[in-house]
Design an enzyme around this catalytic site. Structure first.
Site: not given
Length: 253
Positions: A139, A152
């Site tokens: 990401s 995350y």
């Protein structure tokens, strides 16, 4: 057209995984092997792929279960040699509780490890002329620790670095490795977000970008370019400046 005949995708029940499955089904690959944790949604995706004329197998699977993932990948490869494996399954959490943090690392890091390691074993044994590609979903959040989602962003930074290292490590075996760092793409994770999501993208558009660059064996696939520029710049700033900037980011509700 695509050079891949058997494509395996983890986390295929929604988001980018679902969009990739539908994209490759539309390209009429010989076989799709899909897994996800939500059996109902996964079966819906599989049916859509079958309607596009693709042979599909879909299983409910928790990627944090190393033995189960290894067995599944070997079974899929026995049906038809795998060409392209997406280690795509991932989760995000709104609240950084101990349970959520552990689950995030179990799925986003160990789930990728559990998918990639048995794939490497199979690809090393495969004929040299066989097309062999691994794709790891990271990401843009992996470029810098994010105060809005520490676990995350850390989990995505880990698999980003691993994918970049594996690319050169496995090159001599004829195995391609691509690492994908998307920005905000419609998924069950972004559906939970209450913070601003600049340059938001639909999953089908993201899948087309990813597939086109994987076809060319691009090592690091980062999009949109505006977000890539912003996070790259943020990652090279001195901490005193980056701390000031990241501290101003809106927190998720």
């Amino acid at each position: 057209m695509t050079k891949f005949s058997h494509v395996l995708i983890t986390g295929a029940s929604s988001g980018i995984g679902e969009a990739l499955a539908l994209h490759y089904a539309s390209l009429k690959v010989s076989r799709l092997s899909l897994c996800g944790r939500n059996e109902e949604r996964l079966n819906q995706v599989a049916e859509k792929c079958k309607e596009l004329g693709c042979e599909v197998s879909a299983v409910k699977l928790d990627v944090s279960d190393a033995a189960a993932v290894k067995n599944w990948i070997e079974e899929c490869n026995a049906q038809l040699p795998l060409n392209l494996v997406f280690a795509n399954a991932g989760v995000g959490s709104v609240e950084e509780t101990s349970e959520n943090v552990r689950n995030t690392f179990n799925i986003n890091v160990m789930g990728v490890v559990n998918t990639v390691l048995p794939t490497i074993e199979l690809f090393k044994k495969a004929p040299s002329e066989q097309v062999k590609q691994i794709v790891i979903t990271s990401s843009i959040a992996g470029y810098h620790g994010m105060p809005t989602c520490p676990s995350y962003s850390a989990s995505k930074a880990c698999v980003k670095a691993w994918g970049e290292g594996l690319r050169l490590h496995l090159k001599r075996f004829g195995i391609g490795v691509s690492t994908v760092c998307p920005g905000f793409v419609r998924s069950r994770i972004t559906d939970k977000n209450t913070c601003p999501m600049p340059f938001f993208m639909e999953a089908d558009q993201a899948a087309r970008i990813i597939a086109a660059r994987v076809e060319k064996n691009v090592g690091l696939i980062v999009f949109p370019w505006q977000m890539r520029l912003a996070v790259w710049f943020g990652s090279i700033l001195p901490n005193c400046i980056s701390d000031f900037i990241y501290d101003k980011l809106p927190y998720k509700a």
